[in-house]
Design an enzyme around this catalytic site. Sequence first.
Site, mmCIF file in Angstrom:
data_model
loop_
_atom_site.group_PDB
_atom_site.id
_atom_site.type_symbol
_atom_site.label_atom_id
_atom_site.label_comp_id
_atom_site.label_asym_id
_atom_site.label_seq_id
_atom_site.Cartn_x
_atom_site.Cartn_y
_atom_site.Cartn_z
ATOM 1 N N LEU A 134 4.055 18.250 13.816
ATOM 2 C CA LEU A 134 4.917 17.995 12.902
ATOM 3 C C LEU A 134 4.452 18.394 11.549
ATOM 4 O O LEU A 134 3.177 18.277 11.208
ATOM 5 C CB LEU A 134 5.060 16.465 12.965
ATOM 6 N N ASP A 135 5.388 18.409 10.701
ATOM 7 C CA ASP A 135 4.865 19.143 9.035
ATOM 8 C C ASP A 135 4.132 17.636 8.553
ATOM 9 O O ASP A 135 4.386 16.715 8.922
ATOM 10 C CB ASP A 135 6.064 19.445 8.283
ATOM 11 N N ARG A 136 3.365 17.997 7.612
ATOM 12 C CA ARG A 136 2.354 16.913 6.950
ATOM 13 C C ARG A 136 3.293 15.845 6.550
ATOM 14 O O ARG A 136 3.128 14.645 6.772
ATOM 15 C CB ARG A 136 1.672 17.423 5.863
#
Length: 239
Positions: free
Chosen positions: A53-55
């Site tokens: 997942l993106d940060r």
Amino acid sequence: MKIETLFEDDDLVIVNKPARLLVIPDRFNADLPSLNKLLEVKLKQKLWVVHRLDRDTSGVICFAKNEQTHRYLSILFQEHEVVKLYAGLLTGRVTPTEGRIEAPIAEHPVQKGKMIVAKRGKPAVTDYRVTDQWPLHALVQFQIHTGRTHQIRVHMQSIGNPIVCDELYGDGKPFMLSSIKKKYRLSDNEESERPLLSRLALHAYRLQFLKEDGTEIVAEANLPKDILACVNQLNKWSK
């Protein structure tokens, strides 16, 4: 940092990732903590990364506890046999309120780390459905059938509805109560307004798949407090 465990057995662990936490260390933020390392310390064992997942994206994410499970789950993700559902707060009115976006995604030719819709890109498919609509915002459910980098963010920008607080694909502005509440005033003990949300308004809320032995795994994580606070205020002031 408290990390909520949603499911765990001998083969895998599924947790609710907090926003602003990297899944794995990267070369640009080598000194920052990462979810996989924190979990390895907590569980006292090696973990294998299955997906990411993106940060700034919060929500459900799965790690394998052994090589066999890692191989099996990696194939499931590659062959799109995993149900991945997201919720996002978008800017503007979304029309039509339900649909499918099939638009290939490629790396930006100049800006490193950014993606674009382009004919030369890899196939990408996103289904979306509006669950709540306000004059200037919408809460939308997404199901992604491919796993391209920044897929939901790129696809929603491509139809004119970037995700709230998206610095790469939107205006990046924080979500302020004053933007939706008429005659907003600071309280006596406030010097400046604090944003209700200052990170990407995207949350992975459901992951569903079959284990190698046929067991069905369903893991869900409710909307986090920051996104939910925006929804509650939109319901109060923007109807």
